[in-house]
Every structure is written in C-alpha cells, then in structure tokens.
Write a protein that holds these residues in place. Structure first.
Motif: not given
Ligand code: NAI
Ligand code: FAD
Length: 462
Positions: A174, A200, A205, A346-347
C-alpha cells in the motif's frame, strides 16, 4: 548530576553525526539512544538493510539474465536465510562502527529512553543529566492506516518487510512511494507476485512526471503490478494471510485483494511522543513536526531539533547536514542552513530514480522560462557495453542564464550520476560549464554532458 555542553536525543544519522561533530568542536557531548545499537532508522531498519536486500536480490535476477553475455549457470538457487544473515552482518558492522566513532571522538552513549523533564535537563534511562543545550534527533516512525493493525508478520511496515522469513506468494504493497517501490522490487525479484496499490493516479508523487511514467513502465516490465486511484478501506487478517478491501476512486466500486503479506508504506511521521514537549511548550507545526528556525532552534531556548523530526525531506543525508549545521552554529562557527531544494533523492530500484531540484511540471506551473535537455543511455557507449540502456538523463535549465534548475536521472547508477549535477547546482554552475568539463570515455556520465548539450541545442550523439 553529570553535566554536558550538549545532549543529543537519538543516534540516527542526524543525531550521531551532530554528536561527533560537536565533540570535534570541543564540546562535552552525550547521546541518548534507546535502541540496542546506534545508527537509527537508517542503519538498523532503513537505508542500509534495504540496500543490502536490493543488492542481493539484484544479483539473483542478474544471474538469470547472463545468457546475453555468453554465461550460463545451471542449478542456481538462493537461500533467503543466508541473504538475511548477510544483511544483518552489514548492519551490525556499520552500527558497531558508530560505537567506535563515539569512543574515538569522546561522545558518551547514554543507553535508554530520553525525555526532557525541564529545560536544561535530560532523563536518559535511569540517569538525570544536565545539558547546556539539548538537540532532539528522534527521527520518525512509519505512518499507520486508520483501523489497520500492524503485526509485523503478515501486515507489516518496512521493518517487517525487511525480515520476512519466507517469500510471500502475493505481497500487496500500500503506497507507490519510495519504500513501496524498493521493497516491492526486492520481493518481486525473489519470486513474490507484487501488487502496489496507490491512492493517487501515479507513482512517486513529487518526482518529475515523465521520469515517473517511464519508471512505472520499466518496473511493470519486471513484474510489479500497479493499481492506482484506490482508497484502502480495510486490511483484515484471514487465515495465514489478509484481505485488502479497496474502493476505486473513479467509480466508487469495492474491490478485494487476497494477500499473503501486506506492506503499509504510506509515509513516515515525526517521532515526538514521550519527550515532554507539550509541558515544555515546544511548538509543533500543523503536521506534528517540531518547528525550528534557520539555526535549528525551537521556540524554547536551549532546545534544538534536526532530521526527520523537523520539516524537510525525510532523508539520511539531509539529517546529517542538518546536524552539522546545527552544532556548528551552536559552537559559533560559520555555517549555512542546508538548502533543501538541492538535496538529491534517490530510489534505489533498478533502474535507479534520482531527482534533484525542480521538476518540469513545477517550472511550467511557475511560468519559468526554461530549457530541457534529455539524453538516453541507449546512445551511450558504456551503457551499451554494460547492457544498462534503460533510460535517460534529463536536465532543466534557466532559459536566460543557463543555470541548472533541475536534474532527473533514470538508469543504472543514477544516484551517483546525479551527484555531478548536485555539485553544479550548489555551485551555481551553468549547463555550458557542465558540458565543457571533460567526461571520461566511455562513461555513463557522458550522458550528463550530452543532456546539458541537448538543453543548449547542441546535441552530439542524439
Ligand atoms: P512516500 O511518501 O515516499 O510514499 C507514500 C505513498 O503512499 C505516496 O505515493 C502516497 O500517495 C501513498 N499513500 C498515502 N496514503 C495512502 C493510502 N491511504 N492508500 C494508498 N496510498 C497512500 O513514503 P514511504 O514510501 O513510506 O517512505 C517514507 C519516507 O522514507 C520517504 O519520504 C523517504 O523520504 C524515506 N525513504 C527514502 C528512501 C530513499 O531515499 N531511497 C528509501 C525509503 C524511504
Ligand atoms: P532516525 O534515523 O529515525 O534516528 C532516530 C533515533 O532516535 C532512533 O535510533 C531512535 O531509536 C532514537 N530515539 C527516538 N526517540 C528516542 C527517545 N525518546 N530516547 C532515545 N532514543 C530515541 N534515507 C536515505 O537518505 N536513503 C535511503 O536509501 C533511505 N532508505 C530508507 C529505507 C527505509 C526502509 C526507511 C524506513 C527509511 C529510509 N530512509 C532513507 C530514510 C532515513 O532512514 C531517515 O531519513 C533517517 O534515518 C532520518 O535520520 P534521523 O537521525 O532524523 O532519525
């Protein structure tokens, strides 16, 4: 009561780096950390273990595609527990390294949970210490979905998804953000059917839309399935797995997915509970982050905050840069507040997705007169030789000055390639200056030069 010039709460990349730098500047420093090992989310349950699993799973995938190189291997197999053990060793070595750096620099680790009972005091486990300055670096936790219980076995956050004991038959992710894509790709490579459900209508995003669309195609080609425009209504444990109930946002129709494991990856939230901030009157913003000024000072004198717990990109390098700026300011040194517009993201999927500065959409929306240069790796000799032709470098520059405004790289080593443009942007360099620099041949970085040439209307190999 023991006293310190600086007590840092939290030993993630923000806190431990701040503690080390402050000690190097001559301050008497302690760092409170409740986890059994130092390094925070990043080293223990974030950046490092995820990259270890991405690397192992990539090797496995590559093994199956070596035929084009004239290499064949029979009876190949992977051992998930050995893969996990390697990941744990990488993490263990690095976290021990931080403990060594603390000793070397004279930073005292106070083990236990930290809180601030009064200004100038920190409760560190059982010990109360005095602190001239307190730096909060408590980071963040995974955001939860209302009404959904995480058990870290079937319904997991990134932490559980980094340690699944077996490959799930069907993993429902999710959130099509950074964690969803990275960990989704790990488990897809190891054999899981992976469905990524996103609220989305696109992935990532905030990333440049052209890059995100192309990345989506490439990830789909590798077996990740995406369902966009879905609202998650419920995640319910059923037997050994779970049922995910969704609502289509366009039609309102209900859908269900049967999953063996569900990864909730919908963002992270600042970790402020239990610190005593309310009683101290430390101001939070509307989203719960600690509000700070340009020197990372909260509204309460003597209390600073950095990293994931304050507004800004939730990234390890940004937390480190905050920490250094905060303690250098504290020690009266020349310092600059990090410019969050110049922090690369970076991903680490294959291909990697690196973003820096403005997207094309943002420039259009702002009505900024700009030029765009693209160069695809398919026309780059090194990429051809390595079989790494997916996909491109895209640069955005100011139409008047030629200053670089944004850089987006999709492809192998994108995270390294974008660094040249990060340096160029932070130095205020122009497209012409990057294009004029000598780039070794054959190198993937030649694509960076070529993208700048393309933006200047002078492409060579395109
Ligand atoms: P994220 O903010 O990157 O992505 C969350 C996604 O979930 C978004 O696309 C959003 O639209 C979606 N979303 C939100 N609520 C939802 C819902 N109820 N149902 C379905 N989709 C929903 O957050 P993520 O992936 O959890 O990562 C958290 C943070 O950790 C990131 O902001 C990043 O800064 C950091 N991170 C960085 C990495 C890297 O630099 N390579 C790797 C992993 C994490
Ligand atoms: P944290 O690293 O969260 O550290 C905070 C520390 O404070 C923790 O050790 C915690 O135990 C401790 N703590 C909290 N409260 C208390 C208390 N009251 N008392 C004592 N100790 C306390 N970022 C990247 O840049 N690149 C990546 O590749 C990347 N991959 C990621 C992958 C995953 C799966 C996740 C979850 C995150 C990833 N991130 C990545 C994000 C990165 O981990 C964070 O941005 C970074 O760790 C933030 O650093 P920090 O120092 O602010 O906080």
């Amino acid at each position: 009561m023991r006293d310190f010039d600086l007590v840092v709460i939290g030993a993630g990349p923000g806190g431990y780096v701040a503690a080390i730098r402050a000690a190097q500047l001559g301050l008497k420093v302690a760092c409170v950390e409740e986890r059994a090992t130092l390094g925070g989310t990043c080293l223990n349950i974030g950046c490092i273990p995820s990259k270890a699993l991405l690397c192992s799973s990539e090797h496995w995938t590559e093994l199956k595609h070596l035929g084009a190189h004239g290499i064949s291997a029979s009876e190949i197999a992977f051992d998930l527990s050995a893969m996990m053990a390697r990941k744990e060793k990488v993490v263990g070595d690095l976290t021990k390294g931080i403990a060594h750096l603390f000793k070397k620099n004279g930073v005292e680790w106070l083990a236990g949970r930290g809180s601030i009972p009064a200004p100038g005091q920190v409760q560190a486990g059982d010990e109360l210490v005095a602190a001239r300055t307190i730096l909060i670096a408590t980071g963040s936790d995974s955001a939860g979905l209302p009404g959904v219980t995480v058990d870290e076995e079937v319904v997991v956050t990134s932490t559980g998804a980094l340690s699944l004991p077996q490959v799930p038959g069907h993993l429902v992710v999710i959130g099509a953000g950074v964690i969803g894509l990275e960990l989704g790709q790990v488990w897809a490579r190891l054999g899981a059917k992976v469905t990524v459900v996103e609220y989305l209508d696109r992935l990532l995003p905030g990333a440049d839309a052209e890059i995100a669309r192309t990345a989506q195609r490439l990830l789909q080609r590798q077996g990740l399935a995406f369902q966009f425009g879905r609202k998650v209504e419920a995640v319910t444990r059923k037997g050994a797995g779970a049922v995910v109930t969704l609502e289509r946002r366009d039609t309102g129709a209900a859908e269900t997915l049967q999953a063996d494991a569900v990864l909730i990856a919908i963002g992270r939230r600042p970790r402020t509970a239990g610190l005593g901030l309310e009683a101290l009157g430390v101001a939070l913003d509307a989203r719960g982050f600690i509000a700070v000024d340009g020197q990372f000072r909260t509204n309460v004198p003597g209390i600073l905050a950095i990293g994931d717990v304050v507004p800004g990109p939730m990234l390890a390098h940004r937390a480190e840069e905050d920490g250094i700026a905060a303690v250098e300011a504290l020690a009266g040194q020349a310092h600059a507040r990090p410019d969050y517009d110049l922090v690369p993201g970076v991903v680490y999927t294959a291909p990697e997705i690196a973003s820096l500065g403005a997207t094309e959409e943002a420039l259009k929306k702002a009505g900024r007169d700009h030029v765009v240069g693209r160069f695809q790796f398919i026309a780059n000799g090194r990429a051809r030789a390595m079989g790494a032709t997916d996909w491109l470098v895209k640069v955005l520059g100011c139409a008047q000055t030629g200053r670089i405004l944004g850089a987006h790289v999709l492809g192998r080593n994108a995270g390294e390639l974008v660094q040249e443009l990060a340096l160029a942007m932070s130095a205020g360099a122009t497209l012409a200056q990057v294009a004029a620099a000598s780039h070794a041949h054959p190198g993937m970085a030649e694509a960076v030069k070529e993208a700048c040439l393309a933006a200047l209307g002078k492409p060579l190999h395109a």
